[in-house]
Write a protein that holds these residues in place. Structure first.
Motif, PDB file in Angstrom:
ATOM      1  N   LEU A 250       0.821  -1.204   0.000  1.00  0.00           N
ATOM      2  CA  LEU A 250       0.000   0.000   0.000  1.00  0.00           C
ATOM      3  C   LEU A 250       0.860   1.261   0.000  1.00  0.00           C
ATOM      4  N   TRP A 251       1.989   1.217   0.731  1.00  0.00           N
ATOM      5  CA  TRP A 251       2.818   2.415   0.847  1.00  0.00           C
ATOM      6  C   TRP A 251       3.584   2.732  -0.442  1.00  0.00           C
ATOM      7  N   GLN A 252       3.615   1.795  -1.386  1.00  0.00           N
ATOM      8  CA  GLN A 252       4.284   2.050  -2.661  1.00  0.00           C
ATOM      9  C   GLN A 252       3.339   2.693  -3.675  1.00  0.00           C
ATOM     10  N   ARG A 253       2.058   2.677  -3.372  1.00  0.00           N
ATOM     11  CA  ARG A 253       1.099   3.281  -4.290  1.00  0.00           C
ATOM     12  C   ARG A 253       1.004   4.790  -4.039  1.00  0.00           C
ATOM     13  N   PRO A 254       0.773   5.589  -5.074  1.00  0.00           N
ATOM     14  CA  PRO A 254       0.605   7.034  -4.862  1.00  0.00           C
ATOM     15  C   PRO A 254      -0.537   7.309  -3.896  1.00  0.00           C
ATOM     16  N   LYS A 255      -0.335   8.267  -3.008  1.00  0.00           N
ATOM     17  CA  LYS A 255      -1.346   8.560  -1.996  1.00  0.00           C
ATOM     18  C   LYS A 255      -2.695   8.905  -2.614  1.00  0.00           C
ATOM     19  N   ASP A 257      -4.079   7.635  -5.033  1.00  0.00           N
ATOM     20  CA  ASP A 257      -4.760   6.442  -5.540  1.00  0.00           C
ATOM     21  C   ASP A 257      -5.249   5.520  -4.429  1.00  0.00           C
ATOM     22  N   VAL A 258      -5.070   5.928  -3.171  1.00  0.00           N
ATOM     23  CA  VAL A 258      -5.464   5.083  -2.038  1.00  0.00           C
ATOM     24  C   VAL A 258      -6.532   5.815  -1.235  1.00  0.00           C
ATOM     25  N   THR A 259      -7.618   5.150  -0.938  1.00  0.00           N
ATOM     26  CA  THR A 259      -8.674   5.761  -0.127  1.00  0.00           C
ATOM     27  C   THR A 259      -8.358   5.589   1.355  1.00  0.00           C
ATOM     28  N   GLN A 260      -8.985   6.427   2.184  1.00  0.00           N
ATOM     29  CA  GLN A 260      -8.795   6.294   3.628  1.00  0.00           C
ATOM     30  C   GLN A 260      -9.335   4.954   4.124  1.00  0.00           C
ATOM     31  N   TYR A 263      -6.579   2.517   3.726  1.00  0.00           N
ATOM     32  CA  TYR A 263      -5.586   2.693   4.791  1.00  0.00           C
ATOM     33  C   TYR A 263      -6.099   2.108   6.109  1.00  0.00           C
ATOM     34  N   ASP A 264      -7.357   2.401   6.428  1.00  0.00           N
ATOM     35  CA  ASP A 264      -7.920   1.912   7.689  1.00  0.00           C
ATOM     36  C   ASP A 264      -7.951   0.391   7.711  1.00  0.00           C
ATOM     37  N   ARG A 265      -8.368  -0.214   6.618  1.00  0.00           N
ATOM     38  CA  ARG A 265      -8.450  -1.675   6.553  1.00  0.00           C
ATOM     39  C   ARG A 265      -7.048  -2.298   6.671  1.00  0.00           C
ATOM     40  N   PHE A 266      -6.076  -1.680   6.007  1.00  0.00           N
ATOM     41  CA  PHE A 266      -4.702  -2.174   6.092  1.00  0.00           C
ATOM     42  C   PHE A 266      -4.218  -2.135   7.543  1.00  0.00           C
ATOM     43  N   TYR A 267      -4.468  -1.012   8.216  1.00  0.00           N
ATOM     44  CA  TYR A 267      -4.038  -0.879   9.616  1.00  0.00           C
ATOM     45  C   TYR A 267      -4.708  -1.926  10.500  1.00  0.00           C
ATOM     46  N   GLN A 268      -6.005  -2.067  10.365  1.00  0.00           N
ATOM     47  CA  GLN A 268      -6.727  -2.996  11.229  1.00  0.00           C
ATOM     48  C   GLN A 268      -6.307  -4.442  10.984  1.00  0.00           C
ATOM     49  N   ASP A 269      -6.094  -4.806   9.723  1.00  0.00           N
ATOM     50  CA  ASP A 269      -5.656  -6.171   9.409  1.00  0.00           C
ATOM     51  C   ASP A 269      -4.216  -6.413   9.842  1.00  0.00           C
ATOM     52  N   ASP A 273      -6.209  -4.349  15.164  1.00  0.00           N
ATOM     53  CA  ASP A 273      -7.014  -3.395  15.940  1.00  0.00           C
ATOM     54  C   ASP A 273      -8.435  -3.386  15.368  1.00  0.00           C
ATOM     55  N   PHE A 274      -9.436  -3.397  16.242  1.00  0.00           N
ATOM     56  CA  PHE A 274     -10.812  -3.376  15.748  1.00  0.00           C
ATOM     57  C   PHE A 274     -11.294  -1.954  15.462  1.00  0.00           C
ATOM     58  N   GLU A 275     -10.518  -0.948  15.876  1.00  0.00           N
ATOM     59  CA  GLU A 275     -10.865   0.448  15.572  1.00  0.00           C
ATOM     60  C   GLU A 275      -9.962   1.000  14.483  1.00  0.00           C
ATOM     61  N   ALA A 276     -10.503   1.887  13.679  1.00  0.00           N
ATOM     62  CA  ALA A 276      -9.697   2.575  12.672  1.00  0.00           C
ATOM     63  C   ALA A 276      -8.730   3.525  13.374  1.00  0.00           C
ATOM     64  N   PRO A 277      -7.616   3.848  12.749  1.00  0.00           N
ATOM     65  CA  PRO A 277      -6.661   4.772  13.379  1.00  0.00           C
ATOM     66  C   PRO A 277      -7.208   6.191  13.425  1.00  0.00           C
ATOM     67  N   LEU A 278      -6.693   6.979  14.365  1.00  0.00           N
ATOM     68  CA  LEU A 278      -7.083   8.390  14.436  1.00  0.00           C
ATOM     69  C   LEU A 278      -6.508   9.181  13.271  1.00  0.00           C
ATOM     70  N   ALA A 279      -5.303   8.820  12.863  1.00  0.00           N
ATOM     71  CA  ALA A 279      -4.642   9.575  11.791  1.00  0.00           C
ATOM     72  C   ALA A 279      -3.689   8.655  11.035  1.00  0.00           C
ATOM     73  N   THR A 280      -3.468   8.996   9.787  1.00  0.00           N
ATOM     74  CA  THR A 280      -2.561   8.242   8.910  1.00  0.00           C
ATOM     75  C   THR A 280      -1.517   9.201   8.367  1.00  0.00           C
ATOM     76  N   VAL A 281      -0.251   8.772   8.397  1.00  0.00           N
ATOM     77  CA  VAL A 281       0.853   9.605   7.914  1.00  0.00           C
ATOM     78  C   VAL A 281       1.609   8.827   6.844  1.00  0.00           C
ATOM     79  N   THR A 282       1.772   9.415   5.670  1.00  0.00           N
ATOM     80  CA  THR A 282       2.548   8.790   4.606  1.00  0.00           C
ATOM     81  C   THR A 282       3.805   9.610   4.353  1.00  0.00           C
ATOM     82  N   VAL A 283       4.899   8.925   4.091  1.00  0.00           N
ATOM     83  CA  VAL A 283       6.181   9.596   3.851  1.00  0.00           C
ATOM     84  C   VAL A 283       6.842   8.960   2.637  1.00  0.00           C
TER      85      VAL A 283
END
Length: 639
Positions: A250-255, A257-260, A263-269, A273-283
């Protein structure tokens, strides 16, 4: 066929490869898949200038297959393959890497120190990790451009054989004969397709080529046309060639082209975590150290976050291959709650690719990530107060520990992020917001320390500060007072405890009047000191009381709240006890009664002294030494 010997101190070095270098036996599959990926990279690179390759990038693949009866696990690729000489050099000489040699030759040809081709098999020992789980290994390889294939076989340090064989196309098959199960090791797990699938997802999910395997699956049989109403659905098992890896992280794809939601599903999987993150940071950083990072600020505190069992760190990848599951060096302690991944080709790996040889690159990445995290938290604090307050309740205490740690070296980084309850409103406030609201004549930023904001607002010491219209920060956590002492001042305004004698500045006239009152009350104060003995270090007329008759404060570096903390934590040592000071309000009726008793009835005065002392303890939320005796004392004064 004559067996050939390894060209190094075979047994000793091979034993080292198998038993010392790798921490986990399951790593072997990551190494073999990475080697296969390297072979595909080499042929893909050659295809750029050689039309004869006849394959495009979409044709390259890695196949895994299991034969439980024969106890074999096979890793195959249709990459560049190896000649007899390359088999001799790459597999016959331990710790010689064909990938490293290939990369060096490319760099030499292009007149550069390095190239953009991601080949991480630089040490030539990864192949031998397979002997951790296999008692015999067969390698069948045909080099691109050659009509002859060769079979390399070995059972370990005793040596190996090489002979010509048949193979339809270029590429390499590595066939592992898996060891029999022992008392401590269940090697048969590496013949379980589901276990293999999980290992691929864990270590090699982002290899850029498809990793395929035949997996058994179930499906409902088609309902016969003549089936009656009592027909019961039937299931059948079938085999499907399945791609096991995601290939493009996911982090190799242009930001853009990725929906929130992605990102949330990637984080939870990824992080369970059963909750979505408060914030997402891409670098996406390029320079002396290039890397991509995908970071998440969780919505809630992990159950073990404030325990010794919690392990901080980001997942570290090198060219899509997982190197460390939790690389602690990538996060400062004050941001240890952050989860995420970092992918960089620029880290220097050790021989097993499990650890890092040098930390210079990690320090660069860590410093940059720290700034990114701080920036995102500042944005939340400014633009989404509700979300930031949720973050603060989950991890604010950790930021305060960060201020205090390492002798306050991080306080400037964290200062603006701090939030506190205050007398201004029910909402949390920052130091910046407090300062904006300060009255023109207010010299200090005031704070009170205790267990509950409601109790703090009713402290005798708070009365005169609040009556002046000054705001008080209510500090209710163990670390708060240490935090205030570390900060010291904010933008030229000193932080001042409401317990401090000079909390409100005095005029010369007020100082002179206080001195006169102390002189007048010296007999009463001396009597109290003598009566209370070593229960208090001093007794004085208070400058911080307004209508209340008494309070307890402390002299010296250890406050009453610090003493409570040391007692709760079991860390009490000599010098950690507060020097208690009993403060009296000379304008109160209680002081008048005490003074009268000192002059006419010393026994009654002693009771008053004990009563005032116990009341001061209660107000300060300190334990009474003898609650029953205090009750008897109060009752005796009622008679």
């Amino acid at each position: 066929m004559a067996k050939k010997q390894f060209k190094t101190e075979s047994k000793r070095i091979l034993d080292l490869m198998i038993n010392s270098i790798y921490t986990h036996k399951e790593i072997f599959l990551r190494e073999l898949v990475s080697n296969a990926s390297d072979a595909l990279d080499k042929l893909a690179y050659k295809a750029l200038t050689d039309d004869g390759v006849g394959l495009s990038r979409s044709d390259f693949k890695i196949d895994l297959s299991v034969d439980k009866e024969a106890r074999t696990l096979t890793v195959s690729d249709n990459g560049i393959g190896m000649t007899q000489e390359e088999l001799e050099n790459n597999l016959g000489v331990i710790a010689r890497s064909g990938s490293l040699q290939f990369k060096e030759e490319m760099a030499k040809a292009e007149g550069e120190k390095d190239t953009d081709t991601d080949i991480i098999g630089q040490f030539g020992v990864g192949f031998y990790s397979a002997f951790m789980v296999a008692d015999h290994i067969t390698v069948i390889s045909r080099a691109y451009g050659s009509d002859t294939a060769y079979r390399w076989e070995s059972s370990g340090a005793d040596g190996y054989t090489i002979e010509p064989c048949e193979k339809d196309a270029a590429g390499t098959d590595i066939i592992l004969h898996i060891k029999e199960d022992g008392e401590e090791e269940q090697y048969s797990q590496y013949l379980d397709p589901n276990r293999i699938q999980r290992l691929v997802k864990k270590y090699s999910d982002y290899i850029r080529y498809p990793i395929r395997m035949d997996l058994e699956k179930s499906r409902m049989k088609e309902k016969p046309a003549d089936a009656g109403e009592d027909y019961k659905p039937e299931w059948e098992t079938y085999v499907e060639n399945t791609t096991l890896n995601s290939m493009i992280p996911l982090w190799q794809r242009p930001k853009k082209d990725v929906t929130q939601e992605e990102y949330d599903r990637f984080y939870q999987d990824k992080f369970g975590d059963f909750e979505a993150p408060l914030a997402t940071v891409t670098v996406n950083a390029e320079g002396a150290v290039s890397y991509k990072a995908l970071l998440f600020i969780p919505s809630r505190t992990p159950y073990d976050f404030y325990t010794r069992d919690f392990e901080k760190g980001l997942q570290l990848y090198s060219s899509g291959v997982l190197i460390m599951d939790k690389c602690g060096d990538l996060l400062p302690e004050h941001f240890r709650f952050v989860r995420g991944v970092v992918d960089t080709p620029d880290v220097s790996l050790n021989i097993s690719r499990e650890l890092l040889q040098h930390t210079r690159q990690l320090k660069v990445i860590s410093t940059n990530l720290e700034k990114k995290i701080k920036s995102e938290l500042s944005r939340l604090q400014k633009d989404d107060a509700e979300k930031y307050e949720k973050f603060w309740h989950a991890f604010g205490r950790n930021l305060k520990y960060g201020v205090v740690s390492d002798y306050g070296v991080h306080k400037d980084m964290l200062l603006e992020l701090l939030m506190f309850p205050s007398s201004h409103s029910d909402k949390l406030t920052s130091l910046a917001q407090y300062k904006e609201r300060m009255a023109e004549d207010q010299q200090f930023i005031y704070y009170a320390v205790g267990e509950d904001a409601g109790k703090l607002s009713k402290l005798p010491q708070a009365e005169r500060i609040l009556d002046k219209g000054y705001e008080i920060l209510y500090l209710t956590e163990d670390v708060d007072e240490f935090c205030m002492q570390t900060i010291g001042e904010y933008e030229g305004k000193k932080l001042k405890s409401i317990d401090d004698e000079d909390a409100l500045p005095e005029t010369e006239e007020e100082k002179k009047a206080a001195e006169e009152k102390t002189e007048e009350a010296k007999d009463v104060l001396s009597f109290l000191k003598e009566t209370l003995g070593d229960k208090v270090s001093d007794v004085r007329l208070s400058k911080i009381l307004k209508s209340h008759p008494v309070c307890m404060t402390a002299d010296g570096p250890v406050s009453l709240e610090m003493e409570k903390y040391f007692r709760r934590s079991g860390e009490m040592m000599p010098g950690m006890t507060a020097q208690r000071v009993l403060e009296l309000n000379p304008e109160s009726g209680a002081f008048t009664a005490l003074k009268r008793a000192v002059e006419s009835d010393k026994e009654l005065a002693k009771k008053y002294a004990e009563l005032l002392y116990c009341q001061a303890l209660l107000i300060a939320d300190l334990p009474l030494e003898d609650p029953s005796a205090y009750t008897d004392l109060v009752c005796s004064l009622m008679q």
